[in-house]
Write an enzyme that holds these catalytic residues in place. Structure first.
Site, PDB file in Angstrom:
ATOM      1  N   HIS A   1       0.814  -1.212   0.000  1.00  0.00           N
ATOM      2  CA  HIS A   1       0.000   0.000   0.000  1.00  0.00           C
ATOM      3  C   HIS A   1       0.856   1.274   0.000  1.00  0.00           C
ATOM      4  CE1 HIS A   1      -3.898   1.719   0.022  1.00  0.00           C
ATOM      5  NE2 HIS A   1      -4.497   0.714   0.662  1.00  0.00           N
ATOM      6  N   ARG A   2       2.158   1.133   0.175  1.00  0.00           N
ATOM      7  CA  ARG A   2       3.024   2.309   0.114  1.00  0.00           C
ATOM      8  C   ARG A   2       3.256   2.772  -1.319  1.00  0.00           C
ATOM      9  NH1 ARG A   2       8.103  -0.059   3.287  1.00  0.00           N
ATOM     10  NH2 ARG A   2       7.617  -1.699   1.778  1.00  0.00           N
TER      11      ARG A   2
END
Length: 505
Positions: free
Chosen positions: A476-477
């Site tokens: 999700h980064r």
């Protein structure tokens, strides 16, 4: 003059620091040629055969099968050249007839330097030995005669000159602990394998609970002989019993290979229940490397998963039509891989890695596609290099090659590293879905379930179609759910309508 060269476990590349001896390919007394494989070892990456850069007669092997050795530890010693007049450094009778006169010994009769092969093998190369030098005997204080240091760089050779006098013969009568070769110095343990004159000596020590590291060998160049072990056994049996709280035992636990060494249970506080009995399996080799990588992935990567069901009927029809047209067969995995590379071209965020020290997302220019493969040695992830440049036929051939290498255990470290995105076909296990753990340091993994007939609304009518579940686990980064959902939807569209791929071909 016979010269004994010591061959150490070489650097196998890819940051590997240790290897487990799986199978010895030579015995003491065998004649080996330059670059002949002498031992099969297993690393955290692959199983490889290690060739010896010297030709001659094997005089000693260090480490039993199942033993883990660090890089730079001695593997074996090789006698190069014919024996000189006088006392050799080893018992020539143990080496077999005419062993030292073998033309494969690799020695030079002109007195020049021996040459290593220089061949580059699996991730490493054999090296030429350094300039010959006579062994410098250590000072008498602090060590016993024949003490040898296990240190040294990987691949370095040690030249041992013949001793000027015959090795002392062990006394047949019982001797006290000091005469049995127990070191009287500070009792420091030396790292690395202990040199013994034969594997039988190591077995005898293990069966009788003798710690070989506590002995100073009376054999040539400090080799531990059978008599040394027998003297230590007799000395240990005659020693008075001392409570463990007062003194440490003279004879330590037996030296065991990791495969047979029992793992002691963890201590527990008084008043708590004792741990349950069970079999403990060491996390080592491939299993240990997988455990480390998955633990690091879960610890460092904030992952999320999305999934979708797709109608794969048209994809299966397209594959059948390709294979009916003749030529090499196209695998379903190759078609899914081609869809992945097309999707990554549209959503490059998922072909990236995160550099937390620099606080940067590194988007990678090339797609090196890994695929999960289950083998008898555990889970491995071979990597198809340059997958974005390959068509379905080339991908099929490379998948077949790597799968066969995984099955036979011949994958090289280069075959298992450098991946940027992973395709996980867990449908082969008969399951529909999964939330896979990302293969660190990658940013995403596509999972593919089994393709099974299911009721499906097709063109406004209920029909039986071949349906597959696709799941995408992503970091999700590197992107948000919109990007991940767009990637997965594009993959599903290509599965349902393979003609969509024509736009990117």
């Amino acid at each position: 003059m016979a010269q004994v060269l010591e061959f150490k476990l070489p650097d196998l590349g890819e940051g590997l620091t240790e290897a487990e001896i799986v199978r010895w390919l030579v015995r003491v007394g065998d004649v080996v040629a330059v670059d002949q494989p002498v031992v099969e070892v297993e690393t955290a990456k692959a199983m490889v055969e290690v060739p010896c850069p010297y030709g001659g007669v094997v005089t000693a092997r260090y480490g039993e099968e199942g033993t883990e050795l660090p890089v730079g530890s001695p593997l074996l010693t090789v006698a190069v050249g014919a024996p000189a007049t006088g006392t050799p450094d080893f018992d020539a009778a143990d080496l077999g007839p005419s062993a030292l006169d073998s033309p494969d010994s690799g020695a030079r009769s002109d007195g020049g330097e021996d040459e290593g092969s220089g061949n580059v093998l699996v991730g490493y190369g054999t090296q030429a030995p350094p300039a010959r030098r006579r062994r410098v005997r250590p000072p008498a204080s602090g060590t016993g005669p024949g003490h040898r240091s296990p240190g040294g760089s990987s691949g370095a050779a040690r030249v041992v000159a013949p001793s000027s006098s015959p090795s002392p013969s062990p006394s047949p009568s019982p001797a006290p602990a000091s005469a049995a070769g127990v070191r009287a110095d500070t009792g420091r343990r030396v790292d690395g394998p202990v040199p013994v004159i034969s594997p039988l000596v190591r077995r005898l020590a293990r069966e009788n609970g003798v710690d070989l590291r506590a002995l100073a060998g009376s054999g040539p160049d400090g080799l531990i002989t059978r008599a040394d072990v027998e003297h230590a056994v007799r000395a240990g049996a005659s020693a008075p019993t001392v409570p463990a709280a007062q003194a440490a035992p003279t004879v330590a636990r037996p030296e065991r290979s990791p495969a047979e060494a029992p793992v002691p249970a963890a201590p527990y506080a008084s008043g708590t229940a004792a741990p349950r009995a069970g079999t403990r399996v060491p996390l080592k080799g491939v299993r240990g490397a997988v455990a480390d990588k998955l633990s690091r992935s879960r610890r460092e990567i904030p992952e999320a998963t999305c999934w979708v069901d797709a109608d794969a009927t048209e994809l299966m029809h397209a594959r059948a039509a390709m294979n009916e047209a003749g030529g090499p067969k196209i695998s379903l995995l190759a078609l899914l891989a081609r869809i992945c590379t097309a999707a990554l071209a549209r959503f490059p965020e998922l072909n990236s890695t995160v550099d937390m020290e620099a606080r940067e997302i590194v988007r990678l220019d090339e797609v090196h596609l890994g695929f999960a493969a289950q083998t008898e040695r555990g889970l491995v992830v071979p990597v198809v290099k340059g997958a974005h440049t390959r068509d379905a036929e080339s991908l099929s051939a490379e998948f077949a090659r790597l799968t066969e290498a995984a099955r036979t255990g011949t994958l090289t470290p280069a075959d298992l590293t450098g991946g940027t995105f992973t395709l996980n076909n867990y449908g082969v296990f008969g399951v529909d879905g999964s939330t896979p753990i990302i293969n660190h340091p990658e940013a995403a993994m596509l999972g593919v379930g089994r393709i099974v007939p299911k009721p499906w609304v097709h063109e406004g009518e209920l029909a039986v179609r071949k349906v597959v579940q696709l799941s995408l686990t992503f970091d999700h980064r590197v992107c948000d759910g919109g990007t991940a959902g767009g990637f997965l939807r594009y993959v599903a569209d290509c599965v349902e309508q393979p003609a969509v791929l024509l736009r990117t071909l």
